[in-house]
Structure formats: structure tokens, C-alpha cells
Design an enzyme around this catalytic site. Structure first.
Site, mmCIF file in Angstrom:
data_model
loop_
_atom_site.group_PDB
_atom_site.id
_atom_site.type_symbol
_atom_site.label_atom_id
_atom_site.label_comp_id
_atom_site.label_asym_id
_atom_site.label_seq_id
_atom_site.Cartn_x
_atom_site.Cartn_y
_atom_site.Cartn_z
ATOM 1 C CG ASP A 21 -1.899 22.320 6.409
ATOM 2 O OD1 ASP A 21 -0.662 22.433 6.220
ATOM 3 O OD2 ASP A 21 -2.757 22.951 5.766
ATOM 4 C CG ASP A 119 3.419 22.529 4.393
ATOM 5 O OD1 ASP A 119 3.224 21.810 3.385
ATOM 6 O OD2 ASP A 119 3.073 23.712 4.455
ATOM 7 C CD GLU A 120 -1.557 20.140 2.250
ATOM 8 O OE1 GLU A 120 -0.828 21.030 1.754
ATOM 9 O OE2 GLU A 120 -2.634 19.799 1.767
#
Lengths: 374, 379
Positions: A21, A119-120
């Protein structure tokens, strides 16, 4: 209270899963590219003073977070909490490029990557390409390489399933590595507030509190029957999660769910003719993308944004697949547009998305009813 | 306006007119039912932008027990009014309109007062002043609608294909519908020839409503055509439908004249096989079944493969197979609809190649009824 198990709990801890993350991803990119933001509260969102109060916060840096600003909050609220914050328009093209760069790094370790957002991502490193064999080592290396190549930090969580890996990465935020092993599960989840469990949202939290469930320790006392009674299928899932069972695979081959094309206009569109012309161009670009991927879909979504950033979307779903041709896409997009749009307000963005997709491994032959058209 | 009437007769007429009334309409007054009392009859009217239905109850109708005390007109919200009438306690009902269109409905010990609307604001029904009147047998025409309406397109992107194309010449009436993946054509003989040929397209949805109104008690219906309306008349009912504008594609050239493989079977036998095969194709992602014909062994096999669920294979009971071997894939729903339209009869199916349309005709009457289906190209 005695728990009554309807179906057995089987914990398979053979997998090694890392949840990566990125820390305040969009804000971090903006701070990297513009160092003066580093010392100020930064909110990545359209400035509500310029949009007439519309829009939501995509990310805030850690300084802005100290004022209580967080993502998904209305931009107006963020402004109230932190009047001196800098509002930066999001630049998704840039974020996507950085995200791709990071995925390249993941691919050095494994191809089993499930992206959740820019983003993950979940990585299944049960077998890693470098033969490192140790998830903690891999997580540390990934963090280091990402930082060296992008100057961005991330948090990683390691466990034997996705639920726990995600819990661990949240725990380790920012710039940390956390690992949850089978024997740690009860101890780790015990003090985790119920709202931190994935999927427990605004609607579920009050119901949980009413049932006396405030944290993991309370949840594990709930019987499977009760959880299913109150929360349906999600209750069944929670019952397993809190005991450390989550068999969802890392879906690295996940199908694309939709294909869309959109355009943004510096000069707002204000006439029906302009809108029709652009819509037709978008339909044409969409068709090219759909044909390239050999898909067909049953749902068409029109997206429309006015000059003041108010954004509308509406969909049409058919029982049969939409014919893959410009006329069909255009027709349905236009039909939605006629229904929802007020062109005189000025249109900033138009987009058409085809979703509910399936591989087009068959195609119905059409009768040549209309010359030139098929 | 004031009248009394037998409730069961009134409900029957009300149900008919309600077919034209939609609660979702852009013109508010069209959610209403217009009731008009004249000296010797009651007229009920309902309308939407596509169809309008007007029906009359005469004071001479013995079952209706209609007694008109004073004439007048009112518009009442149809759904609401319909629900009230159906739940009234007595078989006789009295309806009276007072000032401001307030309407009292009395039956037995029950009395409703509801607000009505000025009937003058109700749109006028289209005028159809046609010279030509075509007389049709109600049962045959209803059958014709049901046989062809299955092939009407649901996709509004080609509005013209949402209708059935009728051409009338001499004593032949032909109906064609196609959604570009299948085509259905039926020809019937008219009791009397007409002088001027006609060519119209009527929305499939209108015709479906019409066919539902044509029960066994109705023997003949007449059709009159104006520039943009078709008017069907039967018993005391007028049924208006909008016509679709535009030129219907020439479909005659699409029906293959020759074939290389032919198969004969009883419609219900193949229908049952297809229904079984489509159980899996529906559960899977691709709604496709395959027909494999081995002419030498007179064998036809239906198979479906849906990787997510499983596969099915069965040999079809056929009466005869001639011609070349063939493997062809298609959407089983199209074949199901086509087979159902034939009922219990013997069918001849004719193919030219795996990617060309195939046809079905009744063995007994190969000229007047044809269903055509396009195959599916698999990758």
C-alpha cells in the site's frame, strides 16, 4: 457465549501474500515533484473555492491529515478543517504512469499481482521469481527498490491470506513491514476496531455497535448463525476472517471489467452539435479498444461532467450483448445524454464505457439488411 | 354525468382500455381513463403515444344494465379508478360527476369520492379516413402476429426493426419481422381482395397488445390505414396504433432459395432437445449450441459446451436427413422461439453452410410461413 459452527473452519497457511500500500500515494507524488508542498498541508482535490464546493479529497499528505483531513471527504469539509491547505488538482495520467512503474518492480518478484487501485496491490509470493523464498525479505526489497526508483514510500503487510495481509499493511503504515502468522491472528485482531475490518462501512458499524461488537475480541464471540442472520453473506465471511480464514486467491488473471474512453474539454461544450460530434468520436475510439481486446458487453455507461465539476453517470443494460459498432454505442450514449444532460450548463468531460464484458468468442452473424451498415 | 351499470361488464371493458394506459407517461392526463356518457351509450377511452383504445357500451346491451340519467364526460386516474371498481361490494355501480369534476362512485354500502379531470383536455383520437377497409379473420390474424412478433427487434437503435412490416396486394397479406439475427415471415389469404396495394410498419408492441385482446368471441376484425395510423375495429372496440416511419429493408432477397442439407423432424421433439441443451448454455457465458449433422448415418446431434458449468450432448429424433454433412452453431433461444411458433407440426429445416442463415418451414405448407435464423460464428 458458546459459538455454534455450521461449517468447519479450515485454515490453510501455506501461501505467502504481501499487501503493498503506497503511503499517501497521490500527495507523495505531488510532494516529490514539487518539494515546497512537503512542509505544507496538501490536499489532492479540485479547489472547492473554484468548483463551487463540489468534489472530494482523493488524498491528503500527513500534515493535512493532522487536521483531520482524509480521503473521500468532501473537499469543502477539508477546507473548513484546514483553511491554509493547498489544493492540487489530481493528475491521474501521472499517477497511472507511476503505478505502472511500481508494477514493473513487482513483476521482478512475481507475476501473481492483483491490483486493487493505483496505489494498492496484493502479491502472491508463495513462489518468487528470484528464489528468495522469504516473504519478509521480499517485502523489504520491494520497499527499497520502489524508494530508490520513485522516491516514494510504501507499507507492506505479510500473511498467508489477503485479509490478514491487508490488516498488516494498515498496521505498519507508514513505511513499515508487518507480518501476521497463524498463531498471532487472535492476538492481533483482538484490539482492532470493528470499523477497520474491510467491508465494515457506514451501514454496518452502527449495527455492530448495537450488537456490542466494537473490536475483534467482540466479533469472535458472535456465533456464525447470528452473523449470518444480521449480515447475510458478509456475516459468513466475517466469521471466517476473524478466525484467520480467507481463501480468496490473488486474482492476477482478473478479467478487465470495463473498457471506457473519455475526453476532457478545455473549452466547454455548449451546443448539441459539438456534443454529438465528440460523442461519436468517443464511440469510435471505444470501438477500437473493444475490438482490440475481443470483448463484448451488455452495459453502456455514459459519464458527463459539467463546467462546475458536477459529474453524472447513467447506464443502460440489455439482455443481449450490444453490437460492437459505432452507431450502437453512439445511439445508447446519446439516449442517456438526452435523458440526463443539460448541455447549456457547459460540458467539461464526456465518456462512454462498455462494461459487463465477456470475451467475444462468438459472434452472431447479421443479415445484410442495410447496405453499408454492417 | 350520471349512470348506473353492471360492474362485471364495466370491468371487462375497463380492462381492455387499460391496455393503452400507462402510469409512466410524459403527458399527465394520459394516465387517465376518459369516460363519456351519451344518450344511448358509454364510451371509454385510453391512450398512450403508441396506441389508443376506445370501446363502447350500449344501453341496448342487456348484460350491461346501463342506465344513463344524464350525459357528460370526465377523466379519472386509470389505475386508481380501476382498483376501486374491482373491489366494490355490489354488482351494480353508480357513477356521478359533480361540479369541479368531483366524481362519486357508489356501490352497495360503499361510496367513493375522487377527483376527476376535465375531459376537454384529453387528446383527440387520430382521424382515420381511409377508403380501403380490409377484413381479417381474428384468429388467423392473431396467429400471424404471434408467429412474427418473436423476430421483432428490442433494440431501439434501429427503430424500424421494432415493427412488423405488412404488405397487402390483391388478396395476399404478408407480415415480416427481423432483428437482423432472425427473420419471420407469414403470408395469409384475405377473404376479399383489395384494390390498392398497401405497405405499412406497425410497432410490434402495439400488435402484441392487440393480439391479447382478440379472444375466441371475436370473429372478424377490420383494418383501415391512414398516413400515420392503423385502425383495427372489432365488436364495439376501436384500436389505433401509430405506424413506424421509414422504409423497411427489402427482406425477400435474404431468404435462401437453395440448400445443401435438409432435415425433417417433429417441432416438439427438437424443441425439447433444444430446451435441454440451453439449460447449460444459459448458465454459461456464451449462449450457443452446436448442431452436428451426419447425413450418411442420418444422425443429428445437439451439443452445448459451457466450460464454467459442463457440457451436454444428445441425438435428435429426426424423420429424415439428406444432403451434406454440416456443423453449425447458433443461439438456442432463437430456435426455441421459432419452434414454439409452429406448434405441433412437422418441420423441414434447410441449411446452406455453417455461416449462412438457415430456414424452418412447416412440411405441409412450405410457401406461406418461414422462420430464418442466422448462425453464430465461433472463434
Amino acid at each position: 457465549m458458546e459459538t455454534e459452527v455450521l461449517t468447519p473452519i479450515n485454515i490453510d497457511d501455506s501461501r505467502k501474500i504481501i499487501h503493498v500500500d503506497m503511503d499517501a500515494f497521490y500527495a507523495s507524488i505531488e510532494m516529490r515533484d514539487n518539494p515546497k508542498f512537503k512542509t505544507q498541508p496538501l490536499v489532492v482535490a479540485h479547489d472547492p473555492r473554484l468548483t463551487g464546493g463540489h468534489g472530494v479529497v482523493t488524498t491528503a499528505n500527513y500534515i493535512a491529515r493532522q487536521f483531520g483531513v482524509h480521503s473521500a471527504m468532501p473537499a469543502m469539509k477539508a477546507l473548513e478543517l484546514c483553511p491554509e491547505a493547498i489544493f492540487k488538482d489530481p493528475d491521474f495520467t501521472k499517477y497511472r504512469a507511476v503505478s505502472e512503474q511500481i508494477h514493473q518492480i513487482f513483476h521482478e518478484y512475481t507475476d501473481k499481482i492483483e491490483p486493487v487501485a493505483f496505489d494498492e496491490a496484493y502479491l502472491d509470493v508463495s513462489e518468487d521469481k528470484k528464489g528468495l523464498g522469504d516473504a519478509v525479505l521480499i517485502a523489504h526489497e520491494i520497499q527499497k527498490v520502489i524508494f530508490n526508483e520513485t522516491q516514494l514510500t510504501c507499507s507492506t503487510g505479510i500473511s498467508y491470506n489477503k485479509f490478514l495481509a491487508k490488516m498488516a499493511s494498515e498496521y505498519s503504515k507508514p513505511v513499515g513491514v508487518a507480518i501476521i502468522e497463524k498463531d498471532d491472528v487472535a492476538e492481533f485482531l483482538k484490539n482492532i476496531p470493528i470499523e477497520r475490518f474491510r467491508g465494515v462501512g457506514k451501514k454496518t458499524v452502527p449495527k455492530m455497535h448495537e450488537l456490542g461488537v466494537f473490536q475483534g475480541a467482540d466479533l469472535i464471540k458472535m456465533s456464525e448463525n447470528d452473523l449470518i442472520h444480521y449480515f447475510g453473506k458478509f456475516g459468513y465471511t466475517l466469521f471466517r476472517w476473524v478466525r484467520g480464514q480467507d481463501d480468496r486467491p490473488v486474482e492476477y488473471l482478473r478479467e478487465r471489467k470495463s473498457i471506457g474512453k473519455e475526453e476532457t474539454y478545455g473549452k466547454l461544450l455548449t451546443t448539441e452539435m459539438e456534443v454529438e460530434e465528440r460523442l461519436r468520436v468517443i464511440a469510435k475510439n471505444l470501438l477500437r479498444a473493444v475490438l482490440k481486446r475481443q470483448k463484448h458487453g451488455k452495459t453502456i455507461v455514459l459519464k458527463l461532467r459539467y463546467g462546475d465539476f458536477e459529474t453524472l453517470t447513467k447506464r443502460i443494460t440489455l439482455d443481449e450483448f450490444f453490437q460492437n459498432d459505432v452507431e450502437t454505442y453512439y445511439f445508447y450514449a446519446k439516449q442517456i445524454l438526452d435523458e440526463i444532460a443539460d448541455i447549456s450548463r457547459g460540458i467539461r468531460l464526456l465518456g462512454i464505457t462498455l462494461t459487463n464484458l465477456t470475451d467475444q468468442n462468438f459472434q452472431e452473424v447479421s443479415l445484410p439488411l442495410f447496405k453499408h451498415s454492417e | 354525468m350520471k349512470f348506473t351499470i353492471a360492474r362485471n361488464t364495466f370491468i371487462k371493458k375497463l380492462n381492455a382500455v387499460q391496455r393503452a394506459i400507462s402510469s409512466k407517461t410524459t403527458i399527465p392526463i394520459l394516465t387517465g381513463l376518459k369516460i363519456e356518457a351519451e344518450e344511448d351509450r358509454l364510451i371509454l377511452t385510453g391512450s398512450n403515444t403508441d396506441i389508443s383504445i376506445e370501446t363502447t357500451i350500449s344501453t341496448n346491451d342487456e348484460e350491461a344494465h346501463l342506465n344513463i340519467e344524464s350525459t357528460g364526460a370526465v377523466v379519472l386516474t386509470a389505475r386508481f379508478f380501476g382498483d376501486i371498481v374491482k373491489k366494490l361490494p355490489d354488482n351494480t355501480m353508480l357513477l356521478e360527476v359533480k361540479d369541479g369534476f368531483q366524481t362519486t362512485i357508489t356501490s352497495g354500502a360503499s361510496e367513493f369520492k375522487i377527483n376527476g379531470l376535465d375531459a376537454n383536455n384529453f387528446p383527440h383520437l387520430p382521424e382515420v379516413d381511409s377508403q380501403t377497409t380490409i377484413t381479417l379473420k381474428a384468429d388467423v390474424f392473431s396467429e400471424m402476429i404471434n408467429e412474427t412478433v418473436i423476430a421483432v427487434s428490442n433494440q431501439e437503435s434501429r427503430p424500424i426493426l421494432t415493427g412488423i412490416h405488412f404488405t397487402i396486394e390483391g388478396n395476399k397479406l404478408s407480415a415480416v419481422a427481423t432483428d437482423s439475427h432472425r427473420l419471420s415471415q407469414r403470408v395469409i389469404n384475405l377473404p376479399e381482395p383489395i384494390k390498392m396495394p398497401e405497405d405499412i410498419i406497425i410497432p410490434g408492441k402495439s400488435l402484441l397488445e392487440l393480439s391479447r385482446m382478440l379472444d375466441d368471441e371475436i370473429d372478424t376484425i377490420t383494418l383501415q390505414i391512414s398516413e400515420n395510423q392503423a385502425l383495427f375495429t372489432f365488436d364495439e372496440t376501436l384500436f389505433y396504433s401509430r405506424l413506424l416511419e421509414g422504409l423497411y429493408p427489402d427482406t425477400s432477397r435474404l431468404i435462401p432459395k437453395e440448400s445443401s442439407t435438409e432435415m425433417e423432424f417433429e417441432a416438439p421433439e427438437l424443441l425439447a432437445s433444444i430446451e435441454r441443451a440451453s439449460l447449460l448454455s444459459h448458465a454459461g457465458r456464451n449462449n450457443v449450441v452446436k448442431l452436428t449433422i451426419n447425413a450418411a448415418n442420418k444422425q443429428a446431434i445437439i451439443s452445448g459446451d459451457s466450460p464454467e458449468v459442463g457440457n451436454v450432448e444428445e441425438e435428435v429424433v429426426t424423420k429424415d436427413i439428406v444432403g451434406e454433412d454440416l456443423e453449425i452453431s447458433f443461439n438456442p433461444d432463437y430456435l426455441k422461439d421459432a419452434l414454439r411458433s409452429f406448434g405441433h407440426t412437422s418441420i423441414k429445416m434447410a441449411f446452406t453452410s455453417a455461416l449462412r442463415p438457415f430456414t424452418l418451414v412447416p412440411t405441409e405448407d412450405q410457401e406461406n410461413f418461414i422462420q430464418l435464423i442466422t448462425p453464430v460464428r465461433t472463434f
